[in-house]
Scaffold this active site. Structure first.
Site, short mmCIF file in Angstrom:
data_model
loop_
_atom_site.label_atom_id
_atom_site.label_comp_id
_atom_site.label_asym_id
_atom_site.label_seq_id
_atom_site.Cartn_x
_atom_site.Cartn_y
_atom_site.Cartn_z
N HIS A 128 18.59 30.74 14.56
CA HIS A 128 18.61 29.28 14.65
C HIS A 128 17.42 28.74 13.86
O HIS A 128 16.65 29.51 13.29
CB HIS A 128 18.58 28.81 16.10
CG HIS A 128 17.34 29.15 16.86
ND1 HIS A 128 16.95 30.45 17.13
CD2 HIS A 128 16.36 28.37 17.39
CE1 HIS A 128 15.82 30.44 17.80
NE2 HIS A 128 15.42 29.19 17.97
N HIS B 172 14.72 26.68 14.81
CA HIS B 172 13.41 26.30 15.34
C HIS B 172 12.34 26.98 14.49
O HIS B 172 12.52 28.11 14.01
CB HIS B 172 13.29 26.69 16.81
CG HIS B 172 13.93 25.70 17.72
ND1 HIS B 172 14.43 26.03 18.96
CD2 HIS B 172 14.15 24.35 17.58
CE1 HIS B 172 14.92 24.95 19.54
NE2 HIS B 172 14.76 23.92 18.73
N ASP C 131 9.51 28.59 14.77
CA ASP C 131 8.94 29.93 14.97
C ASP C 131 9.91 31.03 14.57
O ASP C 131 9.55 32.21 14.58
CB ASP C 131 8.49 30.11 16.42
CG ASP C 131 9.56 29.81 17.45
OD1 ASP C 131 10.36 28.88 17.24
OD2 ASP C 131 9.62 30.52 18.49
N HIS C 132 11.13 30.65 14.19
CA HIS C 132 12.13 31.64 13.77
C HIS C 132 12.49 31.54 12.28
O HIS C 132 13.30 32.34 11.80
CB HIS C 132 13.40 31.49 14.60
CG HIS C 132 13.20 31.79 16.05
ND1 HIS C 132 13.54 32.99 16.61
CD2 HIS C 132 12.65 31.04 17.03
CE1 HIS C 132 13.23 32.97 17.90
NE2 HIS C 132 12.69 31.80 18.18
N HIS D 293 21.35 27.81 23.56
CA HIS D 293 20.00 27.31 23.39
C HIS D 293 20.06 25.80 23.19
O HIS D 293 21.15 25.20 23.29
CB HIS D 293 19.35 28.01 22.18
CG HIS D 293 17.87 27.84 22.08
ND1 HIS D 293 17.03 27.91 23.16
CD2 HIS D 293 17.07 27.59 21.01
CE1 HIS D 293 15.79 27.72 22.77
NE2 HIS D 293 15.79 27.52 21.47
N ASP E 23 16.46 33.20 21.29
CA ASP E 23 16.40 32.09 22.22
C ASP E 23 17.76 31.72 22.83
O ASP E 23 18.66 31.22 22.14
CB ASP E 23 15.82 30.87 21.50
CG ASP E 23 14.42 31.14 20.97
OD1 ASP E 23 14.01 32.31 20.93
OD2 ASP E 23 13.75 30.16 20.60
N HIS F 132 9.07 37.95 21.98
CA HIS F 132 9.08 36.49 22.04
C HIS F 132 8.40 36.02 23.32
O HIS F 132 8.96 35.28 24.12
CB HIS F 132 10.52 35.98 21.95
CG HIS F 132 10.62 34.51 21.61
ND1 HIS F 132 10.61 33.53 22.58
CD2 HIS F 132 10.76 33.86 20.43
CE1 HIS F 132 10.75 32.35 21.99
NE2 HIS F 132 10.83 32.52 20.69
#
Length: 301
Positions: free
Chosen positions: A66, A68, A70-71, A142, A205, A263
């Site tokens: 996805h 976000h 941090d990914h 998520h 997530d 994570h």
């Protein structure tokens, strides 16, 4: 005989939303024979690859769960490094189709001499997304659209030397028998036994959902987020995440062999607690991942 490349997970980062002094943002490279699948390259992934001793040329696929930050915020640096290193083979990019605008912005976040052949594969539904290696996805639950990945090696057969010798099959004839299924009166089934293919799943997530269980079913290696401890299960659900205990329960139900927890929220100072909570409900191998760790895919069953 040609040596087979090691199948292993190279952990590049294990933090969640905020990195810490000891945990970089997400990043995971799965070495799979001649393939290198880079999952969720967060900020700093390019440097983590260098620290791990992994050349950019090892990357053949980039798989985003996805969008976000941090990914995915490490994606621009990784792609620009691939161009800088003059990687000529295609790099396949898999990502949720709903995030195409973000992928396009990350792909060209800054001007650079772009020579890279990026083959884009937007994901729109559950199912296979790549044939070699065989990669399939399942929708997760998520706060934005997210998919988990499952890599599956086809089942094969293990040759039995004693039966081959008894049947008088040796040398190049063995390969011919594997190719055709029979050689004169000798059949492949008579001189071999089933060999289950190896399987790896990557779950980031998400709350608990059908997709989590489908991805984890029967895998040898499950890489799964465990952002929270069980005491904060309400927070985990509110923010669309799993706890360590939930991850352990998923692994136990699915028959997983090695469970890799990652994570982790920066709110917890002692990472050992994640392993303890998962191990309370799962009796297989539990790995509390740390940055730059290498985790081998378990030997064949």
């Amino acid at each position: 005989m040609t040596a087979v490349s090691a199948r292993e997970l190279v952990v590049l980062g294990t933090a969640s939303q905020a990195p810490t002094r000891h945990r970089n943002h997400n990043g995971y490279l799965l070495r799979w024979d001649g393939h290198g699948l880079l999952f969720d390259p967060g900020e700093g992934t390019q440097r983590q690859l260098t620290l791990a001793g992994v050349a950019s040329s090892a990357i053949t696929h980039v798989c985003l769960t996805h969008f976000h930050g941090d990914h995915c915020l490490g994606l621009p640096g990784v792609l620009q490094r691939l161009s800088l290193d003059r990687v000529t083979r295609p790099v396949h990019a898999h990502f949720p189709a709903s995030g195409r605008v973000w992928f396009d912005r990350l792909r060209h976040a800054t001007p650079f001499h772009d020579t890279l052949d990026v083959r884009e594969h937007p994901i729109t539904a559950d199912g296979p997304v790549c044939a070699d290696p065989y990669l399939e996805v399942r929708r997760l639950d998520h706060r934005i659209e997210s998919y988990g990945y499952r890599l599956v090696e086809p089942d094969g057969r293990r040759m039995l030397p004693d039966r081959l010798a008894a049947a008088g099959v040796h040398g190049p004839a063995v390969r011919e028998l594997q190719r055709t299924g029979s050689l004169g009166p000798v059949t492949l089934e008579e001189v071999s036994e089933p060999r289950p293919g190896q399987k790896v799943a990557f779950v980031m997530d998400t709350r608990l959902c059908d997709g989590v269980h489908a991805l984890a079913a029967g895998v040898d290696l499950l890489v799964i987020e465990s952002t929270f401890l069980d005491a904060d299960a309400d927070l985990a659900d509110a923010y669309g995440h799993l706890t360590a205990g939930q991850a352990g329960a998923v692994a136990a139900r699915a028959g997983v062999r090695t469970l890799v927890l990652t994570h982790f929220s920066q709110r917890y100072p002692d990472p050992a607690r994640f392993g303890e909570e998962a191990a309370a409900v799962f009796d297989g191998e539990v790995v509390v991942a740390h940055d730059l760790q290498r985790v081998p895919v378990p030997p064949r069953r």
